[in-house]
Write an enzyme that holds these catalytic residues in place. Structure first.
Site, PDB file in Angstrom:
ATOM      1  N   LYS A  69       0.866  -1.186   0.000  1.00 21.39           N
ATOM      2  CA  LYS A  69       0.000   0.000   0.000  1.00 21.39           C
ATOM      3  C   LYS A  69       0.899   1.231   0.000  1.00 21.39           C
ATOM      4  O   LYS A  69       1.749   1.391   0.872  1.00 21.39           O
ATOM      5  CB  LYS A  69      -0.905  -0.008   1.234  1.00 21.39           C
ATOM      6  CG  LYS A  69      -2.000   1.042   1.174  1.00 21.39           C
ATOM      7  CD  LYS A  69      -3.005   0.746   0.066  1.00 21.39           C
ATOM      8  CE  LYS A  69      -4.298   0.164   0.612  1.00 21.39           C
ATOM      9  NZ  LYS A  69      -5.152  -0.374  -0.476  1.00 21.39           N
ATOM     10  N   THR A 125      -3.321  -5.381   0.570  1.00 24.82           N
ATOM     11  CA  THR A 125      -2.726  -4.058   0.821  1.00 24.82           C
ATOM     12  C   THR A 125      -3.632  -3.250   1.744  1.00 24.82           C
ATOM     13  O   THR A 125      -3.165  -2.392   2.483  1.00 24.82           O
ATOM     14  CB  THR A 125      -2.482  -3.286  -0.492  1.00 24.82           C
ATOM     15  OG1 THR A 125      -3.719  -2.904  -1.081  1.00 24.82           O
ATOM     16  CG2 THR A 125      -1.652  -4.108  -1.462  1.00 24.82           C
ATOM     17  N   ASP A 126      -4.923  -3.549   1.719  1.00 32.70           N
ATOM     18  CA  ASP A 126      -5.844  -2.878   2.645  1.00 32.70           C
ATOM     19  C   ASP A 126      -5.466  -3.159   4.101  1.00 32.70           C
ATOM     20  O   ASP A 126      -5.565  -2.279   4.959  1.00 32.70           O
ATOM     21  CB  ASP A 126      -7.277  -3.337   2.359  1.00 32.70           C
ATOM     22  CG  ASP A 126      -8.292  -2.509   3.115  1.00 32.70           C
ATOM     23  OD1 ASP A 126      -8.417  -1.301   2.821  1.00 32.70           O
ATOM     24  OD2 ASP A 126      -8.956  -3.066   4.018  1.00 32.70           O
ATOM     25  N   PHE A 170      31.833  29.205 -12.238  1.00 38.56           N
ATOM     26  CA  PHE A 170      31.819  28.037 -13.122  1.00 38.56           C
ATOM     27  C   PHE A 170      32.553  28.399 -14.399  1.00 38.56           C
ATOM     28  O   PHE A 170      32.081  29.203 -15.205  1.00 38.56           O
ATOM     29  CB  PHE A 170      30.387  27.572 -13.430  1.00 38.56           C
ATOM     30  CG  PHE A 170      30.347  26.252 -14.150  1.00 38.56           C
ATOM     31  CD1 PHE A 170      30.819  25.095 -13.543  1.00 38.56           C
ATOM     32  CD2 PHE A 170      29.868  26.167 -15.453  1.00 38.56           C
ATOM     33  CE1 PHE A 170      30.801  23.873 -14.211  1.00 38.56           C
ATOM     34  CE2 PHE A 170      29.855  24.947 -16.128  1.00 38.56           C
ATOM     35  CZ  PHE A 170      30.319  23.806 -15.500  1.00 38.56           C
ATOM     36  N   ARG A 221      28.312  33.879  -9.615  1.00 36.37           N
ATOM     37  CA  ARG A 221      26.943  33.554 -10.007  1.00 36.37           C
ATOM     38  C   ARG A 221      26.143  33.182  -8.767  1.00 36.37           C
ATOM     39  O   ARG A 221      26.704  32.968  -7.694  1.00 36.37           O
ATOM     40  CB  ARG A 221      26.917  32.401 -11.016  1.00 36.37           C
ATOM     41  CG  ARG A 221      27.415  31.095 -10.438  1.00 36.37           C
ATOM     42  CD  ARG A 221      27.250  29.900 -11.380  1.00 36.37           C
ATOM     43  NE  ARG A 221      27.707  28.683 -10.716  1.00 36.37           N
ATOM     44  CZ  ARG A 221      27.581  27.463 -11.215  1.00 36.37           C
ATOM     45  NH1 ARG A 221      27.049  27.273 -12.413  1.00 36.37           N
ATOM     46  NH2 ARG A 221      28.004  26.420 -10.548  1.00 36.37           N
ATOM     47  N   GLN A 231      29.017  20.220  -8.445  1.00 33.95           N
ATOM     48  CA  GLN A 231      29.609  18.925  -8.114  1.00 33.95           C
ATOM     49  C   GLN A 231      30.517  19.054  -6.886  1.00 33.95           C
ATOM     50  O   GLN A 231      30.513  18.200  -5.993  1.00 33.95           O
ATOM     51  CB  GLN A 231      30.417  18.401  -9.310  1.00 33.95           C
ATOM     52  CG  GLN A 231      29.597  17.919 -10.497  1.00 33.95           C
ATOM     53  CD  GLN A 231      29.229  19.009 -11.506  1.00 33.95           C
ATOM     54  OE1 GLN A 231      29.151  20.196 -11.180  1.00 33.95           O
ATOM     55  NE2 GLN A 231      28.986  18.598 -12.742  1.00 33.95           N
ATOM     56  N   ASN A 279      20.430  21.970 -10.365  1.00 43.29           N
ATOM     57  CA  ASN A 279      21.059  23.295 -10.441  1.00 43.29           C
ATOM     58  C   ASN A 279      19.966  24.285 -10.833  1.00 43.29           C
ATOM     59  O   ASN A 279      19.544  24.327 -11.992  1.00 43.29           O
ATOM     60  CB  ASN A 279      22.191  23.269 -11.474  1.00 43.29           C
ATOM     61  CG  ASN A 279      23.077  24.496 -11.404  1.00 43.29           C
ATOM     62  OD1 ASN A 279      22.777  25.446 -10.683  1.00 43.29           O
ATOM     63  ND2 ASN A 279      24.171  24.475 -12.156  1.00 43.29           N
ATOM     64  N   HIS A 294      19.060  27.258 -12.011  1.00 39.68           N
ATOM     65  CA  HIS A 294      19.776  28.333 -12.707  1.00 39.68           C
ATOM     66  C   HIS A 294      19.107  29.684 -12.486  1.00 39.68           C
ATOM     67  O   HIS A 294      17.880  29.795 -12.515  1.00 39.68           O
ATOM     68  CB  HIS A 294      19.823  28.049 -14.207  1.00 39.68           C
ATOM     69  CG  HIS A 294      20.416  26.720 -14.556  1.00 39.68           C
ATOM     70  ND1 HIS A 294      21.721  26.387 -14.269  1.00 39.68           N
ATOM     71  CD2 HIS A 294      19.885  25.629 -15.157  1.00 39.68           C
ATOM     72  CE1 HIS A 294      21.960  25.149 -14.702  1.00 39.68           C
ATOM     73  NE2 HIS A 294      20.860  24.674 -15.228  1.00 39.68           N
TER      74      HIS A 294
END
Ligand SMILES: O=c1[nH]c(=O)c2[nH]c(=O)[nH]c2[nH]1
Length: 286
Positions: A12, A57-58, A152, A169, A212, A238, A240
């Site tokens: 579930k 699953t109940d 970068f 940046r 990284q 990332n 941006h």
């Protein structure tokens, strides 16, 4: 040639549980999303529709609510261990149980008043199987941003490269991290708090030449500060931020006005491990 049943599991997904502990004047609130997945000898139902080994699953959903009443709900890791051990211990055809939990934070406003505080979701993944119990804690959707101390450049260029090199940046991400514990017996909340702090502090402290590099610094800090952990996996989008071109309006833009990009985004993923850590006893995904 034969066609055969491959790996399978069932359970579930996303049972939403809210537990109020009413002991004393001040209530405690826990808000979880619990997913259970069981695997084992389940060939009969797949191949012949014989459900003799298929706990509904109940029932799994009911067990989540009943256990909350019978045992209370502490940390998501402890609650997951309790549930996973129950299913493996009571269903002979089941050899492995995985319980995945998301925990939503509520901030106390008073003895019985709370405000949902949504700056990240805590996660726990417990697998109980033949090799014992494996516990993975984590968090997701933790959005962090540095307005500077990020560069970068120095990357290879080919005929399709247009990205300008930058020495200043914005660096922003939404942290998705999971870390594997060495044992199944830890102060789960203290461990989580320490790992969360280490992640944030490393993001803040790292002068970054790439996301990284920031990823590794975050993972390294967590393992350096938390001896109870074996390994951490991080996925860092990332997020941006593009400098807006204001020249058409006769305005300069000394890195003040940015366009927050939505997609596409870079996705930086990595694992940081203790080299003497025992291997994982169960698969785990980020
Ligand atoms: O930190 C970054 N890593 C990359 O791999 C990359 N690629 C890119 O276009 N920008 C960035 N930034």
């Amino acid at each position: 040639m034969a066609i055969v049943l491959g790996r399978n599991r069932y359970g579930k997904a996303e049972t939403r549980l809210v537990h109020v502990a009413r002991g004393g004047d001040s209530h405690r609130l826990v808000d979880l999303n619990v997913s259970v997945a069981l695997s084992g000898d389940l060939a009969a139902t797949h191949l012949r529709g014989d459900n003799a080994g298929v706990l509904p699953t109940d029932t799994m959903k009911n067990t989540v609510y009943a256990f909350a009443r019978e045992h209370g709900v502490g940390s998501p890791e402890a609650f997951g261990l309790l549930l996973a051990r129950h299913f493996v211990g009571t269903q002979p055809q089941i050899d492995t149980a995985t319980v995945s939990i998301e925990a939503y934070a509520w901030e106390r406003l008073g003895p019985h008043s709370f405000r949902r505080s949504g700056d990240f979701v805590r996660t726990a993944g417990v697998t109980v199987g033949g090799a014992g119990a494996q516990v993975v804690s984590g968090l997701k959707d933790l959005v962090l941003l540095n307005t500077t101390d990020s560069e970068f450049h120095g990357y290879p260029r080919d005929r399709y490269t247009t990205l300008p090199e930058t020495t200043d940046r914005i660096l922003a991400t939404a942290v998705d991290a999971r870390w594997r514990h060495l044992t199944d017996d830890t102060d789960w909340d203290a461990s989580f708090g320490g790992a969360h702090n280490a992640l944030v502090e490393a993001f803040v402290d790292t002068y970054s030449h790439s996301l990284q590099q920031t990823l590794y610094a975050m993972g390294e800090r967590v393992l350096a500060e938390r001896p109870e952990l074996a390994e951490i996996r991080l996925a860092l989008p990332n997020k941006h931020h593009y400098l807006a071109d204001l020249a058409p309006f006769g305005l300069d833009n000394p890195r003040e006005v940015f366009i927050a990009g939505d997609r596409p985004y870079g996705l930086i993923e990595g694992t940081v491990t203790r080299d003497d850590a025992p291997p994982a006893s169960a698969e785990w995904y980020l």
